[in-house]
Design a protein around this motif. Structure first.
Motif, PDB file in Angstrom:
ATOM      1  N   GLU A 110       0.862  -1.185   0.000  1.00 43.26           N
ATOM      2  CA  GLU A 110       0.000   0.000   0.000  1.00 43.26           C
ATOM      3  C   GLU A 110       0.894   1.230   0.000  1.00 43.26           C
ATOM      4  O   GLU A 110       1.238   1.775   1.032  1.00 43.26           O
ATOM      5  N   THR A 125      -1.311  -0.773  -4.129  1.00 44.17           N
ATOM      6  CA  THR A 125      -2.215   0.380  -4.136  1.00 44.17           C
ATOM      7  C   THR A 125      -1.441   1.622  -4.535  1.00 44.17           C
ATOM      8  O   THR A 125      -0.349   1.879  -3.997  1.00 44.17           O
ATOM      9  N   THR A 166      -9.053   0.815  -3.154  1.00 44.89           N
ATOM     10  CA  THR A 166      -8.645   0.543  -1.777  1.00 44.89           C
ATOM     11  C   THR A 166      -9.481   1.346  -0.794  1.00 44.89           C
ATOM     12  O   THR A 166      -9.687   2.537  -0.971  1.00 44.89           O
ATOM     13  N   SER A 226      -4.659  -1.604  -7.318  1.00 46.54           N
ATOM     14  CA  SER A 226      -5.820  -0.969  -6.709  1.00 46.54           C
ATOM     15  C   SER A 226      -5.605   0.537  -6.638  1.00 46.54           C
ATOM     16  O   SER A 226      -4.482   1.003  -6.399  1.00 46.54           O
TER      17      SER A 226
END
Length: 395
Positions: free
Chosen positions: A143, A184, A230, A207
Motif C-alpha cells: 500500500e 495500491t 482501496t 488498486s
C-alpha cells in the motif's frame, strides 16, 4: 474422509441444506455422487469422521486482502519482521476470526525498509512448513508509496514517492516482487499509468487508493489495468455531483465486471449509509477488508500505535466485518459471506480452487452460528485449526 452434516453449505451464492465431504488425503472438497459411482468397493465409501454442525453455516474461509497487522504485530516494522514467530502468530490467531487466507500489507516504507521486510516475508512464504499452521499468506499487499501527497492518511509523508521521480519498481521496493499480489497507488500521479501497466505484466493486481483522482483519471487507471479501489471513501476525494472522482466508478456499470472496491465495515471508517450506497451500486464488487493494524486482537485498554494524529487502520476483525456488512446493507447472509470470500478471491486472481466450496476446491472453510454468524470452527485443507468449545459433535 470427513463428512460435515446438519449444516447449510454456501456454494455458488446459495445456502443449501446438504453435507460437505472432505478428502483428508488431498484436503479438498469431494463430490459425493462421483465418489459413489467411482468406488470399486464398499470399503472406499467408508467415512472416517462425521461432524455434526448443529445447524451451522459452512462457508468458504474468509480472505483479507488488507491486513496491516494485529495481535501486537506490525508487518511494516523492520524489527518485528526479523522474527518469524511474529508472522506465525498472526497466521495462528487469524483463524480464530474465520480468516484462512490473507495479504500482509505494508504501508509506505523507505527503500531499505522494503528490502529487509520483503526479503524476510519472501523467506517465510518460500518455506512450505510455515504455511501449514494457520491462515495462509496468498501474497503481499504493498500500500504505497506512489500516493497523492494530499491523501496520505497515516502514511509517513517522507516515504511518499512520485512514479515519475522513481528509478523503477525494483529500486523503489528493492525486491523482484515475486510474492507481491496487490499494489495500491494513485493513478493521477505522473508516470502512474506506466507503473500500472508494468505491474499488470508481472501478474500483480493494482488498486486505486490514497488518491485525489478525478473520474477521468480514475477511468484512465482502470484502462491501464487497475481493478480495485482501496478502502472505498477513505483517503480519496469527496463525492461531487459534477465530478464524483474515484467514487464515480461505482456508477460505471460497464466496468462492474472489471472493478471491485474494498470497504472497512467497522462503523467508524465509513458511515453505514455510505456502505449501503456502495453495495447497492455494485453488489458483486464489494470486498470486505479489515485494514487491521497491530492493535487488533489486543486486550481492551489504551495502546500506543504510531505517531500520526489521523484516522488510521482499524482494530475490527473479519468476523465482525461480515456481521456489520449484513446489518449496514440489509443483504442476505450468503451475500455477506461471499463479500469476505468469493469476491476477494476473484479480485486477487487466486486459483479457481480457492475462495469457494465447489467440488475439487481446497477445503478451507469456516463453520458459523446460523444467526449471529460468530465463528464456531475454522478449517484449512480439511484440518481443524480453531474450534469454539462445544460448537459441534464428532463421531
Amino acid at each position: 474422509m470427513l463428512r460435515f452434516v446438519n449444516a447449510r453449505v454456501l456454494r455458488d451464492g446459495a445456502l443449501e441444506n446438504e453435507d460437505l465431504w472432505v478428502d483428508t488425503r488431498t484436503g479438498r472438497v469431494v463430490d459425493p455422487m462421483r465418489r459413489f459411482y467411482e468406488a470399486s468397493s464398499s470399503r472406499e465409501l467408508e467415512v472416517e469422521t462425521r461432524v455434526d454442525c448443529r445447524g451451522g453455516i459452512v462457508a468458504p474461509g474468509f480472505i483479507d486482502a488488507q491486513f496491516n497487522g494485529g495481535f501486537g504485530i506490525d508487518f511494516s516494522s523492520v524489527e518485528q519482521m526479523r522474527e518469524r514467530e511474529n508472522v506465525r502468530k498472526c497466521c495462528r490467531e487469524l483463524v480464530r476470526t474465520g480468516v484462512t487466507a490473507f495479504c500482509p500489507t505494508l504501508i509506505s516504507c523507505k527503500p531499505h525498509e522494503y528490502r529487509e521486510i520483503l526479503a524476510n516475508l519472501d523467506a517465510f512464504m518460500n518455506d512450505p512448513e510455515e504455511q501449514n499452521h494457520g491462515a495462509r499468506i496468498v501474497g503481499l499487499h504493498l500500500e504505497g508509496p506512489f500516493f497523492n501527497r494530499e491523501k496520505i492518511g497515516a502514511h509517513p509523508l517522507e516515504n511518499i514517492v512520485s512514479p515519475k521521480d522513481s528509478r523503477g519498481i525494483e529500486d523503489t521496493y528493492q525486491n523482484e516482487l515475486s510474492h507481491v499480489k496487490l499494489v495500491t497507488l494513485a493513478p493521477e500521479q505522473p508516470g502512474a499509468l506506466d507503473v500500472i501497466r508494468e505491474l499488470r505484466k508481472r501478474g500483480i493486481v493494482v488498486s486505486i487508493g490514497h488518491s485525489a483522482a478525478t473520474l477521468d483519471q480514475a477511468d484512465a487507471g482502470v484502462g491501464a489495468g487497475a481493478s480495485m479501489i482501496t478502502h472505498m471513501f477513505n483517503a480519496m476525494g469527496a463525492f461531487h455531483h459534477r465530478d464524483p472522482g474515484i467514487i464515480g466508478l461505482l456508477g460505471r456499470h460497464q466496468l462492474h465486471d472489471r472493478v471491485s472496491f474494498g470497504v472497512i465495515c467497522d462503523g467508524l471508517h465509513v458511515n453505514p449509509a455510505s456502505v449501503a450506497i456502495a453495495y447497492q451500486s455494485h453488489p458483486k464488487g464489494a470486498v470486505l477488508v479489515t485494514d487491521a493494524m497491530a492493535g487488533m486482537g489486543l486486550p481492551c485498554g489504551s495502546h500506543a500505535l504510531g505517531s500520526q494524529e489521523t484516522l488510521a487502520g482499524s482494530v475490527v476483525s473479519m468476523e465482525e466485518c461480515v456481521q456489520n456488512f449484513r446489518i449496514f446493507t440489509g443483504c442476505s447472509i450468503a451475500e455477506a459471506l461471499e463479500a469476505a470470500s468469493v469476491h476477494p478471491a476473484r479480485v486477487l486472481e487466486l486459483p479457481a480452487g480457492q475462495g469457494n466450496l465447489r467440488f475439487g476446491s481446497e477445503a478451507d472453510f469456516v463453520i458459523l452460528h446460523p444467526e449471529t454468524l460468530r465463528v464456531q470452527a475454522t478449517y484449512r485443507a480439511g484440518v481443524c485449526l480453531y474450534s469454539y468449545s462445544g460448537h459441534a459433535s464428532v463421531s
